[in-house]
Design a protein around this motif. Structure first.
Motif, short mmCIF file in Angstrom:
data_model
loop_
_atom_site.label_atom_id
_atom_site.label_comp_id
_atom_site.label_asym_id
_atom_site.label_seq_id
_atom_site.Cartn_x
_atom_site.Cartn_y
_atom_site.Cartn_z
N ASP A 51 0.87 -1.17 0.00
CA ASP A 51 0.00 0.00 0.00
C ASP A 51 0.90 1.21 0.00
OD1 ASP A 51 -2.42 1.46 2.31
OD2 ASP A 51 -2.03 1.83 0.20
N ALA A 52 0.85 2.01 -1.04
CA ALA A 52 1.76 3.14 -1.16
C ALA A 52 1.08 4.28 -1.90
CB ALA A 52 3.03 2.72 -1.90
N ASP A 53 1.61 5.48 -1.72
CA ASP A 53 1.13 6.60 -2.50
C ASP A 53 1.33 6.35 -3.99
OD1 ASP A 53 0.46 8.17 -0.25
OD2 ASP A 53 2.53 8.86 -0.06
N VAL A 54 2.51 5.82 -4.33
CA VAL A 54 2.88 5.64 -5.73
C VAL A 54 3.28 4.19 -5.96
CG1 VAL A 54 4.39 6.40 -7.61
CG2 VAL A 54 3.72 8.02 -5.82
N VAL A 55 2.58 3.53 -6.85
CA VAL A 55 2.88 2.15 -7.23
C VAL A 55 3.45 2.17 -8.65
CG1 VAL A 55 1.95 -0.15 -7.69
CG2 VAL A 55 1.09 1.18 -5.76
N VAL A 56 4.69 1.71 -8.77
CA VAL A 56 5.34 1.66 -10.08
C VAL A 56 5.41 0.21 -10.53
CG1 VAL A 56 7.42 2.20 -11.40
CG2 VAL A 56 6.71 3.70 -9.53
N TYR A 57 4.92 -0.06 -11.72
CA TYR A 57 4.97 -1.41 -12.28
C TYR A 57 6.03 -1.44 -13.37
CZ TYR A 57 3.69 -5.59 -14.89
OH TYR A 57 3.72 -6.81 -15.53
N GLY A 58 7.00 -2.34 -13.22
CA GLY A 58 8.07 -2.46 -14.20
C GLY A 58 9.38 -1.97 -13.64
N ALA A 59 10.37 -2.88 -13.49
CA ALA A 59 11.67 -2.52 -12.91
C ALA A 59 12.67 -2.11 -13.99
CB ALA A 59 12.22 -3.70 -12.11
N THR A 60 12.17 -1.51 -15.05
CA THR A 60 13.02 -0.93 -16.09
C THR A 60 13.76 0.27 -15.52
OG1 THR A 60 11.24 0.53 -16.80
CG2 THR A 60 11.34 -1.64 -17.85
N PRO A 61 14.75 0.82 -16.22
CA PRO A 61 15.37 2.05 -15.73
C PRO A 61 14.36 3.17 -15.48
CG PRO A 61 16.74 1.08 -17.43
CD PRO A 61 15.48 0.26 -17.39
N ALA A 62 13.39 3.32 -16.36
CA ALA A 62 12.35 4.34 -16.15
C ALA A 62 11.56 4.06 -14.89
CB ALA A 62 11.41 4.39 -17.36
N GLY A 63 11.26 2.78 -14.62
CA GLY A 63 10.51 2.42 -13.43
C GLY A 63 11.27 2.70 -12.16
N VAL A 64 12.55 2.32 -12.13
CA VAL A 64 13.37 2.58 -10.95
C VAL A 64 13.46 4.07 -10.67
CG1 VAL A 64 15.68 2.37 -9.95
CG2 VAL A 64 14.70 0.45 -11.23
N ILE A 65 13.75 4.86 -11.71
CA ILE A 65 13.90 6.30 -11.53
C ILE A 65 12.59 6.93 -11.10
CG2 ILE A 65 14.46 8.47 -12.68
CD1 ILE A 65 16.87 6.60 -12.08
N ALA A 66 11.47 6.46 -11.65
CA ALA A 66 10.17 7.01 -11.25
C ALA A 66 9.92 6.77 -9.77
CB ALA A 66 9.06 6.37 -12.09
N ALA A 67 10.17 5.54 -9.29
CA ALA A 67 9.94 5.22 -7.88
C ALA A 67 10.87 6.01 -6.98
CB ALA A 67 10.13 3.72 -7.67
N VAL A 68 12.14 6.11 -7.35
CA VAL A 68 13.11 6.84 -6.54
C VAL A 68 12.77 8.33 -6.51
CG1 VAL A 68 15.53 7.55 -6.48
CG2 VAL A 68 14.95 5.14 -6.83
N SER A 69 12.36 8.89 -7.65
CA SER A 69 12.01 10.31 -7.70
C SER A 69 10.86 10.61 -6.75
CB SER A 69 11.61 10.70 -9.13
OG SER A 69 12.67 10.54 -10.02
N ALA A 70 9.82 9.77 -6.79
CA ALA A 70 8.68 9.98 -5.91
C ALA A 70 9.08 9.84 -4.45
CB ALA A 70 7.57 9.00 -6.26
N ALA A 71 9.85 8.79 -4.14
CA ALA A 71 10.24 8.55 -2.75
C ALA A 71 11.13 9.65 -2.20
CB ALA A 71 10.95 7.20 -2.65
N ASN A 72 12.04 10.15 -2.99
CA ASN A 72 12.94 11.20 -2.51
C ASN A 72 12.25 12.55 -2.35
OD1 ASN A 72 15.14 9.58 -2.16
ND2 ASN A 72 16.10 10.07 -4.12
N LEU A 73 11.03 12.64 -2.82
CA LEU A 73 10.22 13.84 -2.58
C LEU A 73 9.19 13.61 -1.48
CD1 LEU A 73 9.75 15.10 -6.23
CD2 LEU A 73 10.97 16.26 -4.39
N GLY A 74 9.28 12.47 -0.81
CA GLY A 74 8.45 12.25 0.36
C GLY A 74 7.26 11.36 0.18
N ALA A 75 6.94 10.97 -1.03
CA ALA A 75 5.83 10.05 -1.25
C ALA A 75 6.28 8.63 -0.93
CB ALA A 75 5.34 10.14 -2.69
N SER A 76 5.39 7.83 -0.35
CA SER A 76 5.72 6.42 -0.20
C SER A 76 5.58 5.76 -1.57
CB SER A 76 4.80 5.75 0.82
OG SER A 76 3.45 5.83 0.42
N ALA A 77 6.54 4.92 -1.91
CA ALA A 77 6.55 4.31 -3.24
C ALA A 77 6.93 2.85 -3.12
CB ALA A 77 7.54 5.03 -4.15
N VAL A 78 6.39 2.04 -4.01
CA VAL A 78 6.75 0.63 -4.10
C VAL A 78 6.94 0.30 -5.57
CG1 VAL A 78 4.34 -0.15 -4.20
CG2 VAL A 78 6.12 -1.73 -3.41
N LEU A 79 7.91 -0.57 -5.83
CA LEU A 79 8.18 -1.01 -7.19
C LEU A 79 7.75 -2.46 -7.33
CD1 LEU A 79 9.51 -0.37 -9.97
CD2 LEU A 79 11.66 -1.22 -9.02
#
Length: 603
Positions: A51-79
């Protein structure tokens, strides 16, 4: 990696420096502490539930960066790992380590940090474009760990629960459940998008003034070289028939379809594996001397006829043509280690074998995936161990000297073998259909032409580069039969500065279909435009934009549909993290800020 990890501190202190340039930092606009937009919630509550603010599907480079970007701005994120993924990094961890980019300075932010760190961690000295693929997955794991993003591996999304145009939860085939407020489909195939009922496209739209290279290409072959004007015709003088009286074609060649050049069809760019290989004995993991499953030497008749064509033209192997220059594209990415890609008449691209892949179910995809692997293994086996007399002896010796690299791609899927790339190169599959259709004109306009939309969040910097979609038998102007690798074009994009602008709307479905999904890889572009956008540095830049937009969308004060994210603030945050938006300077952002405030007052 330190530049990325210090992003929160950077954003917290940017107010003073940004104020002089007319910029407003995220925490100033929201009135919240700089370090966190809102308190982080626990992302995982069990092995198979998130359960997270941001759910990213796909561990591609775009997916990793999307999850990290959201998390480093304070949103809870899961990949959530996508179908068949066993490690983060997609193609970058899977062998695509000779970076597909023309101007490395066209990307910034996380994408630039990633490319610089990978090249410095294991590559060729002084080369900013290349790296040993062995360093990619550990780098992406460290990035996720440092941002506190948990990863759940799955075997593909199965069900999407959607209520009132918003996705609430996704369920994978293995039973992993992920509930979220914003979802990002960063997969190469766009499976989450499709299973959510979002409109998608597969194939080539008809050619038009904005997309002259769309559609079925026939024998039209646009290729820009450094010394020659674009070539217009691609008919190889090779007999396509196995048996002239019956008209039976050789393996891998189809009859030309009855449609005009430029007509729409379901063709997609050919796939291959970007293999990590070496010709150094101390590094080499030999390819098997035994043939792969289903191998038939007759399936490579086109290859042998091409060898014979070269011989009859007076071209000698070892003098006029070579394996590592003319049959593959071999780029040294670390000492003695090469990224091997398609090149030539019949190479690693399994032309036409992927036609059903984009919309296929997972079981059918597995069969297509393995068919690609067996085709390439058979291609090597035919040259190294084939008995056909048309195979030059020198070529057989050279191919046997090449093998996979020890210690690479050892973390593999249960159906794979160590050393082989774990990621099929899905150059093109589904594309979002939201009415935008970012076009060939949009990615290749001359310098100084304002983009069609002002909400630019990333830049592409590569040729318009499409691999073949089919292989067909055709007649030339004299009535002679030949063979065409149909659909290939490689033309300039981005003008003098080799940069093509990409707007936020490229990633966002139509509001009537979904209000909380973004798609940073399978974007709303035509086939022609996608040929430029599909490169990994570009998709990482779009991933950062998606993750940043997701964080903005879940700020307590500004909980909005993803279509209503303030793109002015989004651009501010991208530029603040070193992102590149060509033509959008700090002064222009200030102008947009003033217009933005006036519009709000008037509204």
């Amino acid at each position: 990696m330190g530049a990325v990890m210090d992003r929160r501190a950077f954003l917290a202190t940017m107010a003073g420096a940004a104020g002089a340039a007319g910029l407003v930092s995220c925490h100033q606009a929201s009135g919240k502490p700089a370090a966190l937009i809102h308190p982080r919630r626990t992302a995982l509550a069990g092995e198979a539930w998130a359960d997270a603010d941001v759910v990213v599907y796909g561990a591609t480079p775009a997916g990793v960066i999307a999850a990290v970007s959201a998390a480093n701005l304070g949103a809870s994120a899961v990949l959530i790992g996508g179908w068949r993924e066993i490690q983060p990094g997609g193609m970058l961890a899977g062998g695509l380590s000779w970076t597909d980019i023309r101007d490395i300075d066209a990307v910034g932010g996380y994408a630039r940090t990633t490319m610089a760190t990978l090249a410095a961690s294991g590559g060729m000295p002084g080369n900013r474009y290349a790296f040993d693929p062995a360093v990619a997955a550990p780098y992406f794991r460290d990035l996720l760990d440092a941002a506190g993003v948990p990863v759940l591996w799955s075997d593909g999304v199965e069900t999407v629960d959607r209520t009132d145009r918003a996705i609430r939860e996704i369920i994978t085939r293995s039973g992993v459940r992920a509930h979220g407020r914003i979802f990002i489909d960063a997969s190469y195939e766009g499976d989450l998008m499709a299973r959510a009922g979002i409109s998608t496209r597969v194939g080539r739209e008809a050619a038009d003034r904005a997309n002259p290279y769309n559609g079925y290409r026939g024998s039209r072959y646009e290729l820009l070289t450094r010394t020659d004007p674009p070539q217009k015709d691609n008919i190889l003088p090779i007999d396509p028939f196995a048996d002239q009286p019956s008209g039976r074609l050789i393996a891998g060649v189809d009859a030309a379809p009855n449609r005009p050049v430029g007509a729409a069809d379901d063709g997609v760019q050919a796939y291959c594996f970007r293999l990590t290989m070496t010709d150094r004995p101390e590094l080499r993991l030999d390819l098997p001397a035994t043939a792969p499953d289903g191998y038939r030497e007759a399936d490579y008749e086109l290859l042998f006829r091409d060898f014979d064509r070269r011989r009859r033209a007076g071209q000698l192997y070892g003098r006029d043509w070579h394996f590592a220059r003319d049959l593959v594209k071999a780029d040294e990415v670390a000492p003695g280690i090469y990224d091997i890609n398609n090149r030539g008449t019949m190479s690693l691209d399994a032309v036409g074998l992927n036609r059903a892949y984009p919309a296929a179910d997972y079981d059918a995809r597995e069969r297509i995936w393995k068919a690609h692997e067996n085709y390439i293994r058979g291609w090597f086996h035919a040259m190294a161990h084939g008995r056909d007399p048309r195979i030059p002896a020198g070529l057989q010796r050279d191919v046997r000297n090449w093998g996979l690299v020890r210690g690479r791609h050892t973390d593999c899927h249960p159906a794979d073998t160590p050393g082989w790339s774990p990621q099929l190169y899905v150059r093109e599959a589904r594309r979002l259909d939201n009415g935008l259709a970012w076009s060939g004109r949009d990615v290749s306009d001359i310098d100084g032409v304002p983009p069609r939309l002002p909400s630019i969040v990333a830049m592409a910097s590569y040729w318009q580069d499409s691999h073949a979609a089919s292989r067909i038998a055709v007649r030339d102007e004299r009535g002679q039969w030949g063979i065409v690798n149909e659909g290939h074009f490689m033309l300039p994009a981005g003008g003098k500065y080799q940069r093509s602008p990409l707007p936020f709307e490229l990633m966002v479905p139509h509001r009537d279909q979904c209000t909380n999904l973004m798609v940073p890889f399978c974007v709303a572009a035509t086939h022609q435009a996608f040929s430029t956008i599909r490169m990994e540095p570009t998709s990482m830049a779009l991933g950062e934009a998606a993750g940043t937009a997701a964080a903005l969308a879940v700020i307590d004060r500004d909980r909005v549909d993803i279509q209503d994210v303030d793109t002015y603030r989004l651009q501010q945050m991208i530029v603040a993290n070193g992102g590149v938006i060509q033509g959008v300077t700090n002064w222009e952002l200030l102008q947009r800020k003033l217009k933005h405030r006036l519009d709000r007052l008037r509204g």
